[in-house]
Design an enzyme around this catalytic site. Structure first.
Site, short mmCIF file in Angstrom:
data_model
loop_
_atom_site.label_atom_id
_atom_site.label_comp_id
_atom_site.label_asym_id
_atom_site.label_seq_id
_atom_site.Cartn_x
_atom_site.Cartn_y
_atom_site.Cartn_z
N HIS A 87 0.82 -1.22 0.00
CA HIS A 87 0.00 0.00 0.00
C HIS A 87 0.85 1.27 0.00
CE1 HIS A 87 0.06 0.04 4.57
NE2 HIS A 87 0.02 1.33 4.36
N ASP A 223 1.08 -7.68 2.54
CA ASP A 223 1.17 -6.26 2.16
C ASP A 223 2.64 -5.83 1.97
OD1 ASP A 223 0.80 -3.56 1.80
OD2 ASP A 223 -0.55 -3.30 3.50
N SER A 653 4.05 2.36 8.33
CA SER A 653 3.83 1.37 7.30
C SER A 653 5.14 1.10 6.58
CB SER A 653 2.81 1.87 6.28
OG SER A 653 1.54 1.55 6.74
N1 ARG Z 1 -4.83 0.64 7.66
C1 ARG Z 1 -3.55 0.62 7.01
C2 ARG Z 1 -2.87 1.98 7.19
O1 ARG Z 1 -3.15 3.02 7.24
C3 ARG Z 1 -3.58 0.18 5.58
C4 ARG Z 1 -4.27 1.08 4.62
C5 ARG Z 1 -4.31 0.59 3.18
N2 ARG Z 1 -5.31 -0.42 2.94
C6 ARG Z 1 -6.65 -0.19 2.73
N3 ARG Z 1 -7.45 -1.19 2.55
N4 ARG Z 1 -7.17 0.99 2.70
O2 ARG Z 1 -3.05 2.98 7.08
N1 GLU Z 2 -1.21 1.51 7.43
C1 GLU Z 2 -0.59 2.55 8.22
C2 GLU Z 2 0.36 3.40 7.38
O1 GLU Z 2 0.10 3.62 6.22
C3 GLU Z 2 0.04 1.95 9.40
C4 GLU Z 2 -1.02 1.58 10.30
C5 GLU Z 2 -1.09 2.49 11.48
O2 GLU Z 2 -1.65 3.59 11.38
O3 GLU Z 2 -0.57 2.02 12.49
O4 GLU Z 2 1.31 3.97 7.87
#
Ligand code: ARG
Ligand code: GLU
Length: 739
Positions: A87, A223, A653
């Site tokens: 991502h 991921d 991330s």
């Molecule tokens: N929650 C994770 C992070 O902020 C992954 C985000 C990407 N994936 C998604 N399905 N939106 O941010």
């Molecule tokens: N998916 C998040 C990112 O893009 C990391 C998840 C979080 O916020 O801990 O940095």
């Protein structure tokens, strides 16, 4: 009050309140020696602080990279191979994708270095050193100074400090405030601008579970994506060139085939973006009761509309998948955050803490400080709420208005800087517009517009509603007035139509600008923005400055009041280390999660043809034949994800999860839903970060993709096996400096 009594109070305090519990905290690498090394070793770490961060010798920090300024990545081979999240590389992967050659859908593996794909604009930043420059930054600053005087004194000091660094080309120094402006640290960086895409699994692995599984454990997402840093032939940073060669890093992370099990030590190294651990209770209350619900409601409204169209039409689904994911990501996070803050009684905790703070503080103004916070947060509430409304409605969720920001920019470039600047900006705008229209459906956006402008008008005070809403006054009298307003704007604006916009931009600037200025979307966007700037943004930022300075005084007072506590600075996109242990958790009554998920779980979740839970045939075959190679744990299964108590946030991330010896065991990419409130109130009972197991990554690269040439350039180790045998030491295997 006698000295003795004061001393007694703080001792009592210490035993009750642990501002930083094991797992909690995002620590500065250069302070690990003094603040954390002991605790880290007691949790099982076999390294020293010097192995993690050293200015003079190569250390783990030399393998850690700020990826494009928004994610983290790490070097995993002597040839500059770099690992980050799928991502995080999504934008690059998408930009190399076409209908015929869809890298998102099919994945991509460069089978030789020649096939690796350049990514203009993408950069990789290393941290060369970190210096505490607090004394010099705050020189001459006095308590009596006004905020403006204070800031201008600091700004002058920072310029002097920066000027004192002798930097090479591609080096930079950035100085950032810590502990709400009570301390300053300088970061000397080196940035590489030639970063190429090496490999990515298909979305059905890299984004498996998509939005349904996002922020959720049990998780089964692979991921990850692979990039490579290129340098000039003499190993220096360089702009993209065919002559460039793979960069030889000062350090790269070996990868452990032994992995981790419950209670094992892990550390996560990266660039966490923003946290708010030291807010007063009144601010947390505002977040829980006002700001989060408002943002959730707006996004809920927009997402329902988009979802309806995505479900009805495959082409729409493709166009909106990425936008939907972006909006849904924080929508879901805020819901989890609110639930978690309530479940862990964050407000009670804050109230008790503040009570004790008032009792323990030597400074009699402690009580007044908290009262000032009360007043300040009361005063700012309406502005803060309106600000969130404006940003969510007029900027983030109505696409037509979002794109108007660029159009306004075009107009102001022309008016302020003339035709050359106009043409220059128009050239750059072209790319954006091509992308915008590629994925734009005016009918969907129009429905979002109608729903969100109506919500805005219901929820914010009349003085913040643009008069343009009412320009269509006769229409407003009709029942569905916002629908009517939307009809009017979307039928009259040329910006809903790509061809019309391209034609407009081919005209001479004078003519184009006069047409733009007549456009109803332009007019609404502009008047709404002016109203916002004048009535919301300006007073908000002046009140926010006052809050920030209260926060600075509060932070200093906390540190002074509790000298034996370890305080860690809020995240601010600078390099940090967090550490903890692999651990399951109990999210609800009678529910208990074990910490490791397996390939078996991918197959359990498999829904053939589903856009979130489809599984590639090749992966199913590997599962069926149990063709797992060396990538299993002692259960004989392939581990996919695991969770731990490491305190992470957005920006982490792509961060490496590192074992007790300094080897890569996982790749951080998410947190569990119940624990997303860790940005405000870390609680060891339910805060967990989610990592992809390194062995799943290797399994996919090797067995699924057949890219074993990549495996060969990595260094695979078995530290636990070695530590357990009579021969090896299992100690961090450092690469010699190659510079
Ligand atoms: N929650 C994770 C992070 O902020 C992954 C985000 C990407 N994936 C998604 N399905 N939106 O941010
Ligand atoms: N998916 C998040 C990112 O893009 C990391 C998840 C979080 O916020 O801990 O940095």
């Amino acid at each position: 009050m006698g000295i003795l009594k004061k001393g007694f109070l703080s001792v009592v305090f210490l035993s009750i309140v642990h501002l930083a519990t094991a797992g909690e905290g995002m620590w500065l690498p250069l302070l690990l020696k003094s603040l954390n090394e002991g605790e880290m070793q007691s949790l099982g770490m076999k390294m020293t602080a010097e192995d993690i961060y050293s200015v003079n010798n190569s250390s783990l920090k030399d393998a850690i990279v700020h990826f494009g300024g928004f994610c983290t990545s790490e070097v995993i081979s002597p040839d500059g191979l770099m690992l980050t999240n799928h991502h995080c590389g999504y934008g690059q992967i998408q930009s190399h994708s076409t209908v015929e050659n869809n890298l998102l859908k099919n994945g991509f593996w460069a089978m030789s270095k020649k096939e690796e794909l350049p990514n203009p604009g993408l950069f990789a930043t290393f941290i060369d050193r970190i210096d505490d420059v607090s004394d010099r930054a705050l020189e001459g600053v006095t308590k009596e100074m006004s905020d403006t005087e204070r800031q201008s004194m600091i700004d002058q000091n920072l310029e002097l400090i920066k000027g004192g660094y002798r930097l090479r080309e591609f080096q930079d120094v950035r100085i950032r405030p810590f502990y709400q402006g009570n301390q300053y640290f300088a970061f000397v960086t080196t940035t590489f601008n030639d970063v190429r895409l090496v490999g990515t699994p298909p979305e059905s692995i890299g984004k498996f579970g998509s939005d349904t599984d996002n922020w959720v454990f049990p998780r089964h997402t692979g991921d990850f994506a692979l990039f490579r840093i290129y340098s000039s032939p003499d190993n220096q940073p360089a702009e993209y060139s065919e002559e460039n060669v793979p960069y030889k890093p000062k350090h790269f992370l070996p990868i452990s085939l032994d992995g981790v099990e419950e209670d094992d030590f892990t550390l996560v190294f990266g660039f966490p973006g923003r946290t708010n651990q030291y807010l007063p209770g009144v601010a947390v209350k505002q977040t829980i009761e006002k700001l989060n619900p408002a943002k959730i409601k707006i996004r809920d409204t927009a997402l329902k509309i988009i979802d309806k169209y995505m479900r009805g039409d495959e082409a729409v689904r493709l166009q909106y998948a990425s936008k939907f994911a972006r909006v849904a990501n924080y929508w879901k996070k805020w819901i989890g955050e609110n639930q978690g803050l309530k479940a862990t009684n964050a407000l009670d905790k804050k109230a008790k803490f503040e009570e004790r703070y008032i009792k323990s503080a030597k400074d009699p103004s402690a009580k007044k400080l908290l009262a000032d916070f009360e007043t300040a947060y009361q005063n700012i509430e309406e502005l803060a709420l309106t600000r969130d409304y404006y940003q969510e409605v007029a900027i983030r969720n109505i696409e037509l208005l979002n794109m108007q920001r660029y159009i306004r920019n075009l107009v102001s470039r022309y008016e302020n800087n003339g035709e050359d600047e106009y043409n220059n900006y128009k050239g750059r705008l072209n790319n954006y517009l091509q992308n915008f229209y590629k994925n734009y459906r005016p009918n969907i956006d129009q429905e979002v517009f109608a729903a969100l402008t109506e919500l805005y008008s219901q929820e914010v005070d009349a003085q913040f509603i643009p008069s343009d809403f009412k320009k269509s006054a006769p229409l407003f009298k009709a029942k569905n007035s916002y629908k009517a307003l939307a009809d009017l704007i979307y039928s009259k604006s040329i910006f809903t139509n790509k061809d019309a916009v391209m034609e407009l931009l081919s005209k001479n600037p004078e003519e184009a600008i006069s047409i733009i200025k007549e456009d109803p979307a332009y007019q609404l966007g502009k008047s709404w923005e002016s109203l916002y700037n004048e009535k919301v943004a300006a007073p908000y930022s002046s009140q926010k400055n006052d809050i920030d300075s209260l926060q600075r005084v509060y932070m200093a007072s906390l540190i002074e009041t509790f000298p034996n506590e370890r305080f860690y600075p809020d995240a601010n996109s600078t390099m940090r280390v967090t550490y903890g242990q692999v651990k399951g958790y109990k999210p609800r009554d009678a529910v208990c999660y074990t910490p490791i998920s397996y390939l078996d779980g991918v197959i359990e979740k498999y829904v053939p043809g589903d856009y979130e839970f489809d599984v590639p045939q090749k992966l199913i075959s590997l599962f069926d034949s149990k063709d797992y190679g060396q990538y299993t744990d002692k259960t004989g299964k392939v581990p996919v994800c695991f969770i731990g108590t490491n305190h992470t946030t957005g920006g982490n991330s792509g961060s490496p999860a590192i074992d007790a010896y300094g080897n890569l065991v996982g790749l951080n990419f998410d947190r569990v839903w119940e624990g997303t409130m860790s940005d405000i109130n870390y609680d060891p009972s339910i805060c967990r970060n989610i990592m992809v197991d390194a062995r799943y990554i290797l399994f996919i690269v090797d067995k699924f993709a057949g890219a074993d040439h990549l495996i060969k350039e990595m260094k695979l180790v078995r530290p636990k096996t070695r530590a357990g045998s009579s021969t090896g030491s299992g100690i961090i295997n450092k690469q010699k400096s190659r510079r």
